[in-house]
Write a protein that holds these residues in place. Structure first.
Motif, PDB file in Angstrom:
ATOM      1  N   LYS A  19       0.863  -1.171   0.000  1.00 52.04           N
ATOM      2  CA  LYS A  19       0.000   0.000   0.000  1.00 52.04           C
ATOM      3  C   LYS A  19       0.902   1.223   0.000  1.00 52.04           C
ATOM      4  N   LYS A  20       0.965   1.893  -1.114  1.00 54.92           N
ATOM      5  CA  LYS A  20       1.789   3.082  -1.197  1.00 54.92           C
ATOM      6  C   LYS A  20       1.106   4.232  -0.470  1.00 54.92           C
ATOM      7  N   THR A  21       1.883   4.943   0.310  1.00 56.22           N
ATOM      8  CA  THR A  21       1.335   6.100   0.993  1.00 56.22           C
ATOM      9  C   THR A  21       0.907   7.124  -0.042  1.00 56.22           C
ATOM     10  N   PRO A  22      -0.361   7.556  -0.034  1.00 54.85           N
ATOM     11  CA  PRO A  22      -0.795   8.546  -1.023  1.00 54.85           C
ATOM     12  C   PRO A  22      -0.051   9.849  -0.833  1.00 54.85           C
ATOM     13  N   ALA A  23       0.248  10.508  -1.937  1.00 51.84           N
ATOM     14  CA  ALA A  23       1.065  11.725  -1.894  1.00 51.84           C
ATOM     15  C   ALA A  23       0.217  12.958  -2.157  1.00 51.84           C
ATOM     16  N   LEU A  24       0.601  14.053  -1.536  1.00 52.58           N
ATOM     17  CA  LEU A  24      -0.061  15.331  -1.777  1.00 52.58           C
ATOM     18  C   LEU A  24       0.218  15.822  -3.183  1.00 52.58           C
ATOM     19  N   LEU A  31      -4.946  23.778   1.643  1.00 54.36           N
ATOM     20  CA  LEU A  31      -5.868  23.191   2.600  1.00 54.36           C
ATOM     21  C   LEU A  31      -5.124  22.352   3.628  1.00 54.36           C
ATOM     22  N   TRP A  32      -4.080  21.678   3.192  1.00 52.62           N
ATOM     23  CA  TRP A  32      -3.266  20.884   4.118  1.00 52.62           C
ATOM     24  C   TRP A  32      -2.721  21.758   5.246  1.00 52.62           C
ATOM     25  N   TRP A  33      -2.122  22.892   4.886  1.00 49.08           N
ATOM     26  CA  TRP A  33      -1.529  23.749   5.907  1.00 49.08           C
ATOM     27  C   TRP A  33      -2.588  24.422   6.762  1.00 49.08           C
ATOM     28  N   LEU A  34      -3.743  24.705   6.182  1.00 47.83           N
ATOM     29  CA  LEU A  34      -4.839  25.274   6.974  1.00 47.83           C
ATOM     30  C   LEU A  34      -5.286  24.295   8.051  1.00 47.83           C
ATOM     31  N   LEU A  35      -5.528  23.041   7.662  1.00 45.69           N
ATOM     32  CA  LEU A  35      -5.984  22.048   8.629  1.00 45.69           C
ATOM     33  C   LEU A  35      -4.900  21.707   9.643  1.00 45.69           C
ATOM     34  N   LEU A 100     -13.371  18.398  15.085  1.00 47.79           N
ATOM     35  CA  LEU A 100     -12.187  19.183  15.428  1.00 47.79           C
ATOM     36  C   LEU A 100     -11.155  18.366  16.200  1.00 47.79           C
ATOM     37  N   GLU A 101     -11.616  17.430  17.033  1.00 52.90           N
ATOM     38  CA  GLU A 101     -10.667  16.540  17.708  1.00 52.90           C
ATOM     39  C   GLU A 101      -9.876  15.711  16.697  1.00 52.90           C
ATOM     40  N   THR A 102     -10.547  15.273  15.646  1.00 53.55           N
ATOM     41  CA  THR A 102      -9.873  14.463  14.638  1.00 53.55           C
ATOM     42  C   THR A 102      -8.746  15.248  13.970  1.00 53.55           C
ATOM     43  N   LEU A 103      -8.947  16.533  13.754  1.00 55.92           N
ATOM     44  CA  LEU A 103      -7.873  17.354  13.202  1.00 55.92           C
ATOM     45  C   LEU A 103      -6.650  17.351  14.116  1.00 55.92           C
ATOM     46  N   LYS A 104      -6.872  17.261  15.419  1.00 49.25           N
ATOM     47  CA  LYS A 104      -5.755  17.245  16.366  1.00 49.25           C
ATOM     48  C   LYS A 104      -4.859  16.032  16.184  1.00 49.25           C
ATOM     49  N   LEU A 105      -5.367  14.969  15.554  1.00 54.67           N
ATOM     50  CA  LEU A 105      -4.534  13.795  15.330  1.00 54.67           C
ATOM     51  C   LEU A 105      -3.342  14.088  14.419  1.00 54.67           C
ATOM     52  N   VAL A 106      -3.416  15.191  13.691  1.00 49.97           N
ATOM     53  CA  VAL A 106      -2.287  15.571  12.835  1.00 49.97           C
ATOM     54  C   VAL A 106      -1.071  15.918  13.674  1.00 49.97           C
ATOM     55  N   SER A 107      -1.284  16.448  14.874  1.00 52.70           N
ATOM     56  CA  SER A 107      -0.160  16.951  15.665  1.00 52.70           C
ATOM     57  C   SER A 107      -0.119  16.454  17.106  1.00 52.70           C
ATOM     58  N   GLU A 173      -8.288  11.658   1.145  1.00 52.53           N
ATOM     59  CA  GLU A 173      -7.674  10.342   1.212  1.00 52.53           C
ATOM     60  C   GLU A 173      -6.242  10.476   1.745  1.00 52.53           C
ATOM     61  N   VAL A 174      -5.497  11.455   1.243  1.00 52.16           N
ATOM     62  CA  VAL A 174      -4.131  11.694   1.718  1.00 52.16           C
ATOM     63  C   VAL A 174      -4.152  12.149   3.175  1.00 52.16           C
ATOM     64  N   PHE A 175      -5.023  13.112   3.471  1.00 51.26           N
ATOM     65  CA  PHE A 175      -5.071  13.700   4.802  1.00 51.26           C
ATOM     66  C   PHE A 175      -5.447  12.655   5.858  1.00 51.26           C
ATOM     67  N   MET A 176      -6.516  11.897   5.608  1.00 53.67           N
ATOM     68  CA  MET A 176      -6.964  10.915   6.581  1.00 53.67           C
ATOM     69  C   MET A 176      -5.992   9.740   6.689  1.00 53.67           C
ATOM     70  N   PHE A 177      -5.358   9.368   5.588  1.00 49.83           N
ATOM     71  CA  PHE A 177      -4.359   8.302   5.637  1.00 49.83           C
ATOM     72  C   PHE A 177      -3.220   8.721   6.561  1.00 49.83           C
ATOM     73  N   HIS A 178      -2.805   9.981   6.440  1.00 47.71           N
ATOM     74  CA  HIS A 178      -1.699  10.479   7.261  1.00 47.71           C
ATOM     75  C   HIS A 178      -2.054  10.448   8.738  1.00 47.71           C
ATOM     76  N   LEU A 179      -3.211  11.010   9.106  1.00 43.02           N
ATOM     77  CA  LEU A 179      -3.514  11.096  10.535  1.00 43.02           C
ATOM     78  C   LEU A 179      -3.879   9.735  11.127  1.00 43.02           C
ATOM     79  N   ARG A 180      -4.460   8.839  10.312  1.00 38.52           N
ATOM     80  CA  ARG A 180      -4.810   7.519  10.817  1.00 38.52           C
ATOM     81  C   ARG A 180      -3.590   6.628  11.020  1.00 38.52           C
ATOM     82  N   SER A 181      -2.545   6.853  10.234  1.00 37.74           N
ATOM     83  CA  SER A 181      -1.368   5.981  10.304  1.00 37.74           C
ATOM     84  C   SER A 181      -0.243   6.563  11.147  1.00 37.74           C
TER      85      SER A 181
END
Length: 321
Positions: A19-24, A31-35, A100-107, A173-181
């Motif tokens: 499974k290749k990590t999807p790329a931006l 939008l990536w930097w905003l979130l 909004l809590e889910t967005l916190k998973l990015v950091s 797909e990229v954003f959620m893959f990143h925070l989920r993994s």
């Protein structure tokens, strides 16, 4: 009693699962930097924004309010209109927090996540793993299911495979893959599940499924009476348990307070040991009953905006088929 011999799988020498990590893409970055910027906000501000979002979503936009109201009316006919309205409003408050809590998973750090999610019932679960036995977890859209996966992975001492449906939006797909993994879970697209499991057969791992999703109409194999309604469920968990000999646990999640959650592991079924264990879909039936009990006890925790009952049971279908 010794476990039953496992069913023969038709796929031989499956190709290696990758499974290749999807790329931006270049257009994704604003939008990536905003979130990501939102994810860096402190929790007190996150919840202040969530309160504003709740007011907009519930009172101004009315996002899927009719769907939620109909689902609650059908699921809890024994409740008064006032009781269902209280559940409805609490659900929308929870939904705003979850977004909004889910967005916190990015950091968010693993230490901070651990403070916010308490996991109970691990003794029996860990006993299987210590004996080299892989385990299957069946969860649902309860509480903040994204936190459940991330926090659960942090306490499991073996690799965790999370089955998911890829999103249609290339950005999300990229954003959620990143925070989920982020916390180490291996994400497996639903269509690749069998190939992935065969590749790792013989390893001690944990397979995690969200098993309350709606199967496509042409793939429905099982109906049951769930929350006072005829409801279809995926039956893949039964097939995987039989094929791979998994002991299986239900995973429930609920709020302990705003931003605080409790996750409970409850054993559903041991590895199959008799023919009655593999006839029909006993695991799916048991999961549906356990999930119904959890939702009845904690009604505002479920994802009521989901169109869970969009399919109707054919008139010729038996009570459970």
């Amino acid at each position: 009693m010794s476990p039953l011999p496992l069913r023969t799988i038709s796929i031989k020498n499956p190709p290696a699962y990758t499974k290749k990590t999807p790329a931006l893409q270049p257009g994704h970055y604003p939008l990536w930097w905003l979130l990501k910027g939102v994810s860096l906000l402190p929790f007190w501000l996150i919840y202040a924004l969530s309160s504003v979002l709740y007011g907009v979503v519930y009172y101004v936009v009315g996002y899927r309010k009719k769907v939620v109201r109909q689902n609650l009316a059908n699921s809890f006919p024994q409740y008064s209109a006032q009781q269902r309205l209280a559940i409805e409003k609490q659900f929308f408050r929870n939904l705003s927090d979850i977004l909004l809590e889910t967005l916190k998973l990015v950091s968010i750090s693993a230490k901070e996540l651990e403070k916010r999610v308490e996991i109970r019932g691990l003794a029996e679960f860990n006993a299987y793993l210590e004996n080299g036995q892989s385990v299957m977890l069946l969860g649902a859209h309860l509480g903040n299911w994204e936190y459940m996966s991330a926090a659960g992975n942090a306490v499991v001492p073996v690799p965790v495979d999370g089955v998911y449906k890829p999103l249609a939006s290339s950005f999300f797909e990229v954003f959620m893959f990143h925070l989920r993994s982020r916390f180490g879970i291996t994400l497996v697209p639903m269509k690749d599940t069998l190939r992935h499991l065969l590749r790792h057969r013989g390893q001690t791992r944990v397979l995690s499924l969200l098993s309350d999703q709606v199967p496509p109409h042409g793939h429905i194999q099982f109906w049951t009476h769930f929350l006072h309604q005829d409801t279809p469920f995926y039956v893949g968990a039964d097939k995987l348990r039989t094929s791979f000999g998994y002991p299986t646990f239900f995973v429930g999640m609920r709020h302990e307070g705003r931003g605080k959650y409790v996750v409970e592991f409850q054993e559903l079924m041991e590895p199959p040991t008799s023919k009655s264990d593999v006839e029909g879909f006993p695991l799916t039936e048991l999961f549906a009953a356990r999930l119904e009990r959890w939702i009845t006890q904690y009604p505002a925790e479920y994802l009521w905006s989901h169109k869970r009952w969009k399919h109707k049971r054919p008139a010729a279908a038996s009570p459970e088929s």
